[in-house]
Write a protein that holds these residues in place. Structure first.
Motif, short mmCIF file in Angstrom:
data_model
loop_
_atom_site.label_atom_id
_atom_site.label_comp_id
_atom_site.label_asym_id
_atom_site.label_seq_id
_atom_site.Cartn_x
_atom_site.Cartn_y
_atom_site.Cartn_z
N HIS A 111 22.75 60.62 33.82
CA HIS A 111 22.98 60.54 31.53
C HIS A 111 21.98 59.82 31.07
O HIS A 111 21.07 58.70 31.36
N HIS A 112 22.25 60.37 29.88
CA HIS A 112 21.52 59.56 28.69
C HIS A 112 21.57 58.02 28.00
O HIS A 112 21.03 57.18 27.71
N GLY A 113 22.95 57.72 28.53
CA GLY A 113 22.99 56.24 28.35
C GLY A 113 22.46 55.39 29.05
O GLY A 113 22.87 53.99 28.56
N VAL A 114 21.82 56.13 30.20
CA VAL A 114 20.96 55.00 30.87
C VAL A 114 20.20 54.57 30.28
O VAL A 114 19.70 52.90 30.05
N LEU A 115 19.39 55.42 28.98
CA LEU A 115 18.05 54.73 28.03
C LEU A 115 19.37 53.80 27.11
O LEU A 115 18.19 52.70 26.37
N LEU A 116 20.56 53.84 26.74
CA LEU A 116 21.09 52.94 25.48
C LEU A 116 20.84 52.04 26.01
O LEU A 116 21.42 50.76 25.61
N PHE A 117 21.19 51.92 27.54
CA PHE A 117 21.60 50.48 28.72
C PHE A 117 20.54 50.26 28.52
O PHE A 117 20.72 48.74 28.22
N ALA A 118 19.23 50.19 28.66
CA ALA A 118 17.88 49.89 28.29
C ALA A 118 17.44 49.26 27.44
O ALA A 118 17.19 48.09 27.07
N MET A 119 18.08 49.38 26.75
CA MET A 119 17.89 49.28 25.12
C MET A 119 18.56 47.99 24.97
O MET A 119 18.10 46.89 24.47
N LEU A 120 19.66 48.31 25.22
CA LEU A 120 20.70 46.95 25.36
C LEU A 120 19.46 45.57 25.92
O LEU A 120 19.37 43.41 26.23
N LEU A 121 19.37 46.22 27.29
CA LEU A 121 18.85 44.62 28.35
C LEU A 121 17.94 44.35 28.22
O LEU A 121 17.18 43.36 27.56
N VAL A 122 16.76 44.92 27.42
CA VAL A 122 15.33 45.19 26.40
C VAL A 122 15.51 43.12 25.31
O VAL A 122 15.06 42.76 25.17
N MET A 123 17.23 44.27 24.09
CA MET A 123 16.94 43.74 23.65
C MET A 123 17.93 42.09 23.97
O MET A 123 17.24 40.75 23.32
N LEU A 124 18.20 41.65 25.18
CA LEU A 124 18.60 40.53 25.80
C LEU A 124 17.52 39.53 25.59
O LEU A 124 17.58 38.52 25.93
N LEU A 125 16.27 40.20 26.25
CA LEU A 125 15.04 39.74 27.02
C LEU A 125 14.28 38.88 25.56
O LEU A 125 13.92 38.13 25.90
N LEU A 126 14.54 39.97 24.45
CA LEU A 126 13.61 39.50 23.43
C LEU A 126 14.30 38.77 22.73
O LEU A 126 13.93 37.55 22.46
N GLY A 127 15.83 38.20 22.83
CA GLY A 127 16.49 37.11 22.73
C GLY A 127 15.96 35.81 23.32
O GLY A 127 15.90 35.22 22.33
N ILE A 128 15.96 36.04 24.79
CA ILE A 128 15.68 34.97 25.51
C ILE A 128 14.18 34.85 25.10
O ILE A 128 13.97 33.35 25.57
N GLU A 129 12.81 36.03 25.00
CA GLU A 129 11.75 35.18 24.82
C GLU A 129 11.20 34.60 23.51
O GLU A 129 10.98 33.64 23.24
N ALA A 130 12.33 35.01 22.52
CA ALA A 130 12.63 34.59 21.11
C ALA A 130 12.43 32.98 21.18
O ALA A 130 11.93 31.79 20.29
N ARG A 131 13.55 32.71 21.70
CA ARG A 131 13.77 31.25 21.93
C ARG A 131 13.07 30.27 22.71
O ARG A 131 12.61 29.55 22.23
N ARG A 132 12.30 30.96 23.93
CA ARG A 132 11.04 30.35 24.39
C ARG A 132 9.69 30.13 23.45
O ARG A 132 9.04 28.95 23.85
N TYR A 133 9.53 31.27 22.31
CA TYR A 133 8.67 31.23 21.34
C TYR A 133 8.96 29.86 20.57
O TYR A 133 7.58 29.00 20.65
N ARG A 134 9.95 30.05 20.30
CA ARG A 134 10.72 28.56 19.73
C ARG A 134 9.33 26.88 20.03
O ARG A 134 9.05 26.57 19.45
N PHE A 135 9.64 27.20 21.15
CA PHE A 135 9.45 25.83 22.33
C PHE A 135 8.09 26.35 22.77
O PHE A 135 7.12 24.71 22.18
N PHE A 136 7.25 27.03 22.61
CA PHE A 136 5.95 27.01 23.05
C PHE A 136 5.22 27.25 21.35
O PHE A 136 4.56 26.41 21.48
#
Length: 233
Positions: free
Chosen positions: A67-92
């Motif tokens: 199903h194409h929803g797999v790719l939509l789910f991947a967008m959500l996961l990458v969005m979550l990882l981007l949020g985590i990385e943005a928080r880490r970038y502030r400390f860096f």
């Protein structure tokens, strides 16, 4: 009887230029280590995002029944990882700013003295050590990481999703399609883009709005200090 607490012993301060240089060298090495540790955490999150994208693309594009929803789910996961990385970038960025203060105003002057540097840099460094604070907002950190790395990842996911919903060969209905049929018409695209109870046009509008927001977030992000040159993350 309870013994009275002893007064804290005052630590000695450097009294000679050689002692001051020793303190600076050890402090610079410590800040480099802290900066490198947070940089390693940033790279680790990016690697997770790349792994997620590779796995989801393999699942979605390998068989028409996926199903194409797999790719939509991947967008959500990458969005979550981007949020985590943005928080880490502030400390860096906190530790990177300290290192750049030392490199720009002290070590560079040692190797090749130039025009008079900013006389207030030691005071700013001292205040930052006394009361550490973030130098950039979460929104700016989010935009920088998006523009640097994650924008390409989201672009790949978008292209794969568009290919999935427009190609008959990559959907289950393509099993009954003729060999020469490679693309759906607009009614088929809207029907194939549906996600559960959500109609296809609503899913398309949601994806378009999401990517418009990502584009705006990437364009809003401020650029690095020009004195840092082109070497930045």
């Amino acid at each position: 009887m309870i013994a009275a607490p002893r007064e804290a012993l005052a630590l000695p301060f450097p009294k000679t230029p050689s002692e001051t240089i020793t303190v600076l060298a050890h402090y610079h090495r410590a800040e480099i280590a802290r900066m490198a540790g947070w940089r390693d955490r940033i790279d680790r999150t990016t690697n997770w995002a790349i792994t997620v994208i590779a796995a989801m693309l393999s699942v979605s594009l390998s068989t028409p029944t996926a199903h194409h929803g797999v790719l939509l789910f991947a967008m959500l996961l990458v969005m979550l990882l981007l949020g985590i990385e943005a928080r880490r970038y502030r400390f860096f960025d906190v530790y990177r700013t300290r290192v750049r203060q030392l490199e720009r105003h002290y070590y560079a002057e040692v190797f090749a003295p130039g025009p008079p540097s900013d006389p207030g840099w030691t005071r700013r460094l001292a205040e930052d050590l006394r009361q550490p604070m973030f130098h950039i907002s979460l929104r700016e950190a989010f935009g920088r990481r998006l523009r640097r790395n994650y924008g390409w990842m989201f672009a790949i996911l978008l292209l794969a999703w568009v290919l999935k919903i427009t190609s008959a060969r990559l959907q289950e209905t393509g099993l009954q399609a003729s060999v020469g049929e490679t693309a759906h018409g607009l009614p088929e695209i809207l029907a194939g883009a549906g996600l559960g109870p959500l109609p296809g046009w609503l899913v398309l509008a949601g994806v378009a709005a999401f990517y418009a927001w990502l584009l705006a977030a990437g364009l809003r992000a401020g650029r690095r200090d020009p004195d840092d040159g082109s070497v930045h993350v």
